[in-house]
Design a protein around this motif. Structure first.
Motif, PDB file in Angstrom:
ATOM      1  N   GLY A 112      -1.047  -1.209  -3.031  1.00  4.17           N
ATOM      2  CA  GLY A 112      -0.816  -2.298  -3.981  1.00  4.17           C
ATOM      3  C   GLY A 112       0.239  -3.216  -3.389  1.00  4.17           C
ATOM      4  N   PHE A 170      -3.964 -12.375  -2.867  1.00  5.15           N
ATOM      5  CA  PHE A 170      -2.658 -11.845  -2.450  1.00  5.15           C
ATOM      6  C   PHE A 170      -2.726 -11.307  -1.013  1.00  5.15           C
ATOM      7  N   ASP A 180      -4.450  -3.882  -0.808  1.00  8.15           N
ATOM      8  CA  ASP A 180      -4.378  -4.518  -2.121  1.00  8.15           C
ATOM      9  C   ASP A 180      -5.760  -5.005  -2.546  1.00  8.15           C
ATOM     10  N   MET A 181      -5.974  -4.914  -3.839  1.00  5.30           N
ATOM     11  CA  MET A 181      -7.277  -5.245  -4.407  1.00  5.30           C
ATOM     12  C   MET A 181      -7.485  -6.750  -4.600  1.00  5.30           C
ATOM     13  N   LEU A 215       4.739   0.177  -5.302  1.00  2.00           N
ATOM     14  CA  LEU A 215       5.730  -0.529  -6.128  1.00  2.00           C
ATOM     15  C   LEU A 215       5.019  -1.348  -7.200  1.00  2.00           C
ATOM     16  N   HIS A 244       5.781  -9.527  -6.471  1.00  3.49           N
ATOM     17  CA  HIS A 244       5.125  -9.414  -7.780  1.00  3.49           C
ATOM     18  C   HIS A 244       5.769  -8.299  -8.604  1.00  3.49           C
ATOM     19  N   ASN A 245       7.056  -8.322  -8.686  1.00  9.05           N
ATOM     20  CA  ASN A 245       7.789  -7.357  -9.509  1.00  9.05           C
ATOM     21  C   ASN A 245       9.192  -7.932  -9.712  1.00  9.05           C
ATOM     22  N   ILE A 285      -8.816  -8.383  -8.898  1.00  5.92           N
ATOM     23  CA  ILE A 285      -8.037  -8.053 -10.090  1.00  5.92           C
ATOM     24  C   ILE A 285      -8.334  -9.120 -11.154  1.00  5.92           C
ATOM     25  N   ASP A 303      -9.590  -1.238  -2.579  1.00  5.65           N
ATOM     26  CA  ASP A 303      -9.079  -0.382  -3.648  1.00  5.65           C
ATOM     27  C   ASP A 303      -8.226   0.707  -3.001  1.00  5.65           C
ATOM     28  N   ALA A 304      -6.971   0.796  -3.418  1.00  2.52           N
ATOM     29  CA  ALA A 304      -6.067   1.787  -2.815  1.00  2.52           C
ATOM     30  C   ALA A 304      -6.205   3.161  -3.464  1.00  2.52           C
ATOM     31  N   TRP A 347      -0.772   2.858 -11.528  1.00  2.00           N
ATOM     32  CA  TRP A 347      -2.080   3.203 -12.080  1.00  2.00           C
ATOM     33  C   TRP A 347      -3.055   3.544 -10.958  1.00  2.00           C
TER      34      TRP A 347
HETATM   35  N1  SAH Z   1       3.805  -4.067  -4.634  1.00  2.00           N
HETATM   36  C1  SAH Z   1       3.622  -5.500  -4.750  1.00  2.00           C
HETATM   37  C2  SAH Z   1       2.622  -5.912  -5.829  1.00  2.00           C
HETATM   38  C3  SAH Z   1       2.896  -5.355  -7.213  1.00  2.00           C
HETATM   39  S1  SAH Z   1       1.818  -6.067  -8.451  1.00  2.00           S
HETATM   40  C4  SAH Z   1       4.950  -6.163  -5.006  1.00  2.00           C
HETATM   41  O1  SAH Z   1       5.846  -5.473  -5.477  1.00  2.00           O
HETATM   42  O2  SAH Z   1       5.083  -7.378  -4.813  1.00  2.00           O
HETATM   43  C5  SAH Z   1       0.479  -4.938  -8.472  1.00  2.00           C
HETATM   44  C6  SAH Z   1      -0.476  -5.125  -7.296  1.00  2.00           C
HETATM   45  O3  SAH Z   1      -1.439  -4.085  -7.335  1.00  2.00           O
HETATM   46  C7  SAH Z   1      -1.247  -6.432  -7.306  1.00  2.00           C
HETATM   47  O4  SAH Z   1      -1.069  -7.069  -6.068  1.00  2.00           O
HETATM   48  C8  SAH Z   1      -2.700  -6.003  -7.491  1.00  2.00           C
HETATM   49  O5  SAH Z   1      -3.594  -6.844  -6.813  1.00  2.00           O
HETATM   50  C9  SAH Z   1      -2.687  -4.612  -6.906  1.00  2.00           C
HETATM   51  N2  SAH Z   1      -3.694  -3.673  -7.379  1.00  2.00           N
HETATM   52  C10 SAH Z   1      -4.091  -3.429  -8.635  1.00  2.00           C
HETATM   53  N3  SAH Z   1      -4.995  -2.431  -8.660  1.00  2.00           N
HETATM   54  C11 SAH Z   1      -5.174  -2.039  -7.368  1.00  2.00           C
HETATM   55  C12 SAH Z   1      -5.984  -1.053  -6.720  1.00  2.00           C
HETATM   56  N4  SAH Z   1      -6.782  -0.254  -7.397  1.00  2.00           N
HETATM   57  N5  SAH Z   1      -5.899  -0.935  -5.380  1.00  2.00           N
HETATM   58  C13 SAH Z   1      -5.085  -1.754  -4.655  1.00  2.00           C
HETATM   59  N6  SAH Z   1      -4.315  -2.693  -5.209  1.00  2.00           N
HETATM   60  C14 SAH Z   1      -4.349  -2.833  -6.541  1.00  2.00           C
END
Ligand code: SAH
Length: 248
Positions: free
Chosen positions: A44, A71, A66-67, A110, A17-18, A3, A94-95, A114
């Protein structure tokens, strides 16, 4: 695969991360009446706090994708720390398009909708991994107050007022997708402070440790502008919640 680096710097010390606090995350887990052994998928998954604490507190098993390599590594360490590494696993990847081999009782995304191209697309993606009667969790912002201008929306980090809905409209949008909203837990301003203000000390410490880094100018500018921007815009206008959905 990674990321943008700014997130890895500013959120390196975050477990969540929210704008949810640990208490809100526990409230959500309790609200879902999770059965021990229930399988949870988390797209994610960030640093894995939801799966790890729910495995400890409610006995769930789960997989997170998670990408961010940073993390994902933190998530694995957290699982070890909480003694749940045999019950939860974390995959760096990549999810987008990810479908679980074995269907789950709870499929979550959560703060990363996107991944499926928006809320509706992410619900469709999560549904592919879900057992009949299972629960989808969507964590998403909404407007607490409608921004009076596009400038205010941009101040909140949105591209446009149309990026988000007001809470009643967001809930109605799940109806329109033929889902029942069966639970919700909403963040509050204290939770927003934990998410946003926690970045400031992390940025300051990173700057002190990395004064000559290519990124230092950007992080310095951000540390200077973020506190007043956050207080004027995000803190006042943006809400955030997790919505539990069941297909009709
Ligand atoms: N759900 C977690 C993280 C939310 S922040 C929480 O609530 O704590 C968003 C997360 O999405 C980040 O960790 C980022 O690395 C991940 N992310 C962004 N694009 C992604 C993708 N295409 N595939 C997987 N993870 C992704």
């Amino acid at each position: 695969m990674d990321i943008p680096r700014i997130f890895t710097i500013t959120e390196s010390a975050h477990r969540i991360h929210n704008p949810f606090t640990p208490e809100k995350l526990a409230t959500l887990g309790a609200a879902l009446r999770l059965e021990p052994g229930a399988r949870v998928l988390d797209l994610g998954s960030g640093s894995g706090e939801m799966l790890c604490t729910w495995a400890r507190d409610y006995g769930i098993t789960g997989v997170g994708i998670d990408m961010s390599p940073v993390f994902t590594e933190q998530a694995k360490l957290r699982a070890e720390e909480l003694g749940v590494a045999d019950r939860v696993g974390f995959i760096h990847g990549d999810a987008a398009g990810y479908v679980a081999d074995e269907k789950v009782g709870v499929a979550a995304c959560l703060g990363a909708t996107w991944i499926g191209g928006g809320v509706a697309g992410t619900i469709g993606l999560l549904a592919k991994s879900l057992c009949p009667g299972g629960i989808i969790l969507i964590g998403e912002p909404y407007w607490r107050q409608l921004p009076p201008s596009e400038d205010v929306a941009r101040g909140c980090g949105a591209h446009s007022v149309s990026d988000f809905l007001m809470l009643p409209e967001l809930l109605a949008s799940f109806n329109d997708l033929n889902y029942d909203v069966v639970e919700m837990v909403l963040a509050d301003q204290d939770g927003w402070d934990r998410y946003e203000a926690a970045k400031w000390l992390t940025m300051r410490r990173w700057l002190d440790a990395n004064p000559d880094d290519d990124f230092a100018k950007e992080v310095r500018a951000s540390l200077t502008s973020e506190p007043p921007r956050y207080a004027a815009y995000t803190r006042e206008y943006l809400g955030w919640g997790v919505f539990a959905l069941m297909a009709r």
